[in-house]
Design a protein around this motif. Sequence first.
Motif, PDB file in Angstrom:
ATOM      1  N   GLY A  33      28.096  37.745  33.949  1.00 22.05           N
ATOM      2  CA  GLY A  33      26.780  38.385  34.048  1.00 22.05           C
ATOM      3  C   GLY A  33      26.781  39.767  34.663  1.00 22.05           C
ATOM      4  N   VAL A  34      27.932  40.237  35.132  1.00 22.58           N
ATOM      5  CA  VAL A  34      27.948  41.554  35.763  1.00 22.58           C
ATOM      6  C   VAL A  34      28.927  42.443  34.995  1.00 22.58           C
TER       7      VAL A  34
ATOM      8  N   LEU B  24      23.071  40.417  42.217  1.00 22.12           N
ATOM      9  CA  LEU B  24      23.744  41.172  41.155  1.00 22.12           C
ATOM     10  C   LEU B  24      24.156  40.246  40.009  1.00 22.12           C
ATOM     11  N   VAL B  25      24.718  39.121  40.384  1.00 25.27           N
ATOM     12  CA  VAL B  25      25.221  38.194  39.384  1.00 25.27           C
ATOM     13  C   VAL B  25      24.074  37.564  38.592  1.00 25.27           C
TER      14      VAL B  25
ATOM     15  N   GLY C  44      22.120  40.166  36.462  1.00 24.82           N
ATOM     16  CA  GLY C  44      22.924  40.561  35.309  1.00 24.82           C
ATOM     17  C   GLY C  44      22.936  39.487  34.248  1.00 24.82           C
ATOM     18  N   PHE C  45      23.049  38.260  34.707  1.00 22.44           N
ATOM     19  CA  PHE C  45      23.141  37.126  33.800  1.00 22.44           C
ATOM     20  C   PHE C  45      21.856  36.944  32.996  1.00 22.44           C
TER      21      PHE C  45
END
Lengths: 255, 433
Positions: A98-99, B398-399, B402-403
């Motif tokens: 996801g990053v 962040l993870v 982003g996901f």
Amino acid sequence: MSTLEIKDLHVSIETEQGIKPILKGVSLTINTGETHAIMGPNGSGKSTLASTIAGHPRYTVDSGSITLDGENVLEMSVDERARAGLFLAMQYPVEIPGVTMTNFLRTAKTAIDGEAPKLRTWTKDVKAAMAQLRIEPEFAERNVNEGFSGGEKKRHEILQLELLRPKFAVLDETDSGLDVDALKIVSEGVNRAIHAGGLGTLLITHYTRILRYIKPQFVHVFVDGTIAEQGGPELADRLEEEGYDRYLVAETATA
Amino acid sequence: MTELTQEQETESKIWSQGFIKGMTEEGESLSEINPESGPLGGNAAKAHSHGAGAGVPDSSRAGRLTSYKLADFPAITGREEDWRFTPLKRLRGLDRVGIKGMELNGAAPLVEASAPEGVTVETVGRDDARIGSAGIPEDRVAAAAWENFSEATIVTLPAEFVGNADNVTTLTLTGQGDTPAASHILVHAKKFATGVVVLDHRGTAVLSENVEVLVEDGADLTVVSIQDWNDDAVHASAQHVMAGRDSKVKHVVVNLGGDLLRTTPTARYSGTGAEVEMYGLYFADAGQHLEQRLFVDHSTKNCKSRVTYKGALQGDNAHAVWIGDVLIRKQAEGTDSYEMNRNLILTQGARADSVPNLEIETGMIEGAGHASATGRFDDEQLFYLQTRGIAEDVARRLVVRGFLNEVIQQIKVPALEERLRDSVERELESSAL
């Protein structure tokens, strides 16, 4: 000029069989501009030293100290250590779903510098650094280490080293699992970071092969959690010819 | 059994280069469908209550009973394929309507509409002829809602209406308490209309709902259904999409708040050349059950479908279920279909079930495939990000951001995207990580 000082470090881990001491009194001083190679057989505690410097929660420091220009590193959280100037290139870099690399690099750079990098120069810097490490541009949009080959992961560790510009870099078996071409590319990257100045390097390796490309001023041989021998580059040459056998023999004899 | 993190990775693709095993150019080389004497023929096969009566085996999604009548559906035991993951006890009786005096007569959610000029929002009675034009219940709960709703809301985008991200139609549906209720919504995009319709569910409700999405020829419609209820809400929503010839439909499900959410979107095609994109985003917290069951029924030629559902889970007994059924019928030549589900498990004690199902009855397709992966965000990932100077809370955000961003950025309505990013942030902050 900075100094990373490790004094009489004792480190243990918790295992199913109980607490197991790994480092049994390690002392080491690294100054800016110096490159130290740490060599030794499997299980001698090389990687434990690297993880302890970075602050991995699995390792317990029983006694001794690590200081960076007099500041107590052991009291810092993992991210504080990074912001203080320590960098660990991992033996097994972790995949982060996801990053994207782009997002990750910018977030890390912002965290380390305390301010967001200037967009235009940053993008240019990233592109240039990727090109020098022969990383295809599309990796910028891929998730961190996800689906990367072993060599691609290691190249991305060095990419981060070059972009984040730490005071001290600990390279934990960056050479393992690389073919000769990848080893050369990675070594060139490390040398660029060293020549850019302001960096002290702790190069942890099992093999002498990488020392043909990266020249250390100091070589330390780890055996069973202590430094069994130290010297200059000539020690590495001797290890290349003889291997670690004579240390292991000595260990058996004294046991 | 609190730690039931399922980690699985499946990836399969069937592309039309060369022959698919067991397929000929004319389709799958099977014998006659279910001869009367066969194990799947005769009484073993269920006839549709409407439409063709040809026997279809129970194991095929095509064989699922569909009916507007509650009485046609037997009581739910929890052992049925489509109910096996749902904690029936927490449905607050939505599954038992008509049994032992259980009624579905609570007040339907209050509907507040905000619509651009040209778009009509009407409240109509049960007998309105347009109701039933896009959907038919496929389970007992949806059938109960169909029999029990008293008024329906119909949103109509007139022919050739030009909508965009700036003139979104929003229905805010506020729950009226915990008496089990039924509701019905029809979103109707007439020929060549374009636009965005948002269904924003909030408040407290025990609700069974049918949403019909009728997209006429050449229309281009985005429907976003947000379920951000209070913590005690129970919501079963059957969303029936009917895509007309050469139409484009984007259907987005956002499941955030509520005790038990069961969303069952179905996409059907009434003409050729249509494209349906189905996106989903869910964030399951401790104790939440978020279930998403999709069905894409390719019955016409040269249509396309894309399914992308992503979810994050955190906390004890957070449970997400994703089932993706895709059926490509024999006549649906030239179909291009792909479905994908990704789950990110942030803490121990959460569980994700992900089951893609693909049935293909013809080899003459452009492509069909599916992927499912469930991964964990673990301490090593945290350590890695921290060694790069990133603080723990920033790393976690962040993870997750982003996901989930891959789905959020598909909505293409900036104000809505912003709100969903904020909602995700809130979900992350509210948890004791």
